[in-house]
Scaffold this active site. Structure first.
Site, PDB file in Angstrom:
ATOM      1  N   HIS A 110       0.446  -1.250   2.171  1.00 40.67           N
ATOM      2  CA  HIS A 110      -0.154   0.085   2.212  1.00 40.67           C
ATOM      3  C   HIS A 110       0.913   1.094   1.795  1.00 40.67           C
ATOM      4  O   HIS A 110       2.049   1.024   2.270  1.00 40.67           O
ATOM      5  CB  HIS A 110      -0.658   0.395   3.624  1.00 40.67           C
ATOM      6  CG  HIS A 110      -1.340   1.730   3.714  1.00 40.67           C
ATOM      7  ND1 HIS A 110      -2.606   1.951   3.195  1.00 40.67           N
ATOM      8  CD2 HIS A 110      -0.917   2.917   4.213  1.00 40.67           C
ATOM      9  CE1 HIS A 110      -2.939   3.216   3.392  1.00 40.67           C
ATOM     10  NE2 HIS A 110      -1.939   3.824   4.012  1.00 40.67           N
ATOM     11  N   GLU A 144      -8.574  -3.730  12.544  1.00 43.11           N
ATOM     12  CA  GLU A 144      -8.502  -2.277  12.337  1.00 43.11           C
ATOM     13  C   GLU A 144      -7.688  -1.975  11.072  1.00 43.11           C
ATOM     14  O   GLU A 144      -6.581  -2.513  10.884  1.00 43.11           O
ATOM     15  CB  GLU A 144      -7.841  -1.618  13.554  1.00 43.11           C
ATOM     16  CG  GLU A 144      -8.115  -0.138  13.641  1.00 43.11           C
ATOM     17  CD  GLU A 144      -7.315   0.511  14.778  1.00 43.11           C
ATOM     18  OE1 GLU A 144      -7.031   1.706  14.680  1.00 43.11           O
ATOM     19  OE2 GLU A 144      -6.959  -0.212  15.726  1.00 43.11           O
TER      20      GLU A 144
HETATM   21  C1  GRF Z   1      -1.141  -0.029  -4.127  1.00 41.75           C
HETATM   22  O1  GRF Z   1      -0.628   1.257  -4.014  1.00 41.75           O
HETATM   23  C2  GRF Z   1      -1.254  -0.679  -2.780  1.00 41.75           C
HETATM   24  O2  GRF Z   1      -0.273  -0.268  -1.886  1.00 41.75           O
HETATM   25  C3  GRF Z   1      -2.602  -0.197  -2.307  1.00 41.75           C
HETATM   26  O3  GRF Z   1      -3.406  -0.183  -3.442  1.00 41.75           O
HETATM   27  C4  GRF Z   1      -2.589  -0.025  -4.598  1.00 41.75           C
HETATM   28  C5  GRF Z   1      -2.894  -1.192  -5.492  1.00 41.75           C
HETATM   29  O4  GRF Z   1      -2.251  -1.090  -6.734  1.00 41.75           O
HETATM   30  N1  GRF Z   1      -3.069  -1.040  -1.239  1.00 41.75           N
HETATM   31  P1  GRF Z   1      -2.095  -2.364  -7.656  1.00 41.75           P
HETATM   32  O5  GRF Z   1      -3.520  -2.877  -7.934  1.00 41.75           O
HETATM   33  O6  GRF Z   1      -1.289  -3.381  -6.923  1.00 41.75           O
HETATM   34  O7  GRF Z   1      -1.438  -1.879  -8.895  1.00 41.75           O
END
Ligand code: GRF
Length: 202
Positions: A110, A144
């Site tokens: 995240h 969650e």
């Molecule tokens: C990333 O910023 C990740 O942290 C979030 O969604 C985005 C996905 O980007 N969960 P990618 O598809 O890996 O380029």
């Protein structure tokens, strides 16, 4: 023994590519066995195929409910002998049953320093809050959203003049280093989920 990893994506798959690249090194403790997308048009699917990784599509719209969708994914993952699942820009909420089957064996990344700025638009949330340090987190997945025990974090400065795009780009660079590191910790057993906490060992 390298652990077999399945990647779940919905989009461009840049984190997916960072994991695929890391796993090319034979000394990396995991190999990528499958990339699974819920969207036919996820650009990451083509990138995974070009890298020689098997791909599959489980279209959430073709399944009656979340349980059926998750069961279809589960069958593919088990069929490929997958031991660890990494969510990499996967934009569907998973059922509690799926999450509990993969407890301690499913990771997400995240783009914020959790527990700050969960959910959508974390960079916008960070800019609005006025933090000077932002970043990204790899965590075990629990029911969650964005709330599981933390495995790894990287901090990124917020610079004068940053907007959501410039901040997101700086954080994304950190993500691409952090996710392989986090997966490595879990694949080697140096980070384990025990009683709802991450326990680290050397
Ligand atoms: C990333 O910023 C990740 O942290 C979030 O969604 C985005 C996905 O980007 N969960 P990618 O598809 O890996 O380029």
């Amino acid at each position: 023994m390298r652990r077999r990893v399945g990647l779940l994506i919905s989009g461009r798959g840049s984190n997916m590519m960072s994991l695929i690249a890391a796993a090319k090194d034979p000394s990396f403790p995991a190999e990528i066995g499958l990339v699974l997308s819920n969207r036919h048009d996820a650009p990451g699917l083509g990138r995974a195929s070009e890298a020689g990784i098997p791909t599959a599509i489980v279209d959430h719209r073709a399944h009656g409910d979340r349980a059926a969708f998750d069961a279809a994914m589960e069958a593919l993952l088990v069929g490929e002998g997958i031991e660890i699942v990494c969510l990499a820009g996967f934009m569907r909420i998973l059922s509690d049953g799926f999450v509990s089957r993969w407890e301690g064996r499913m990771l997400n990344i995240h783009p914020s320093l959790l527990p700050l700025f969960k959910g959508l638009h974390p960079h916008r949330q960070a800019l609005r809050a006025g933090v000077r340090v932002h970043g990204c987190t790899v965590h075990f997945v629990v029911p969650e959203l964005d709330s599981g025990p933390i495995v790894a974090q990287a901090a990124v400065p917020v610079l004068a003049g940053d907007d959501e795009d410039s901040l997101a780009a700086r954080v994304l660079e950190a993500e691409h280093v952090l996710y392989p590191d986090g997966l490595s910790l879990v694949a080697t057993g140096r980070a384990r989920l025990i009683d709802g906490r991450t326990v680290f060992s050397a």
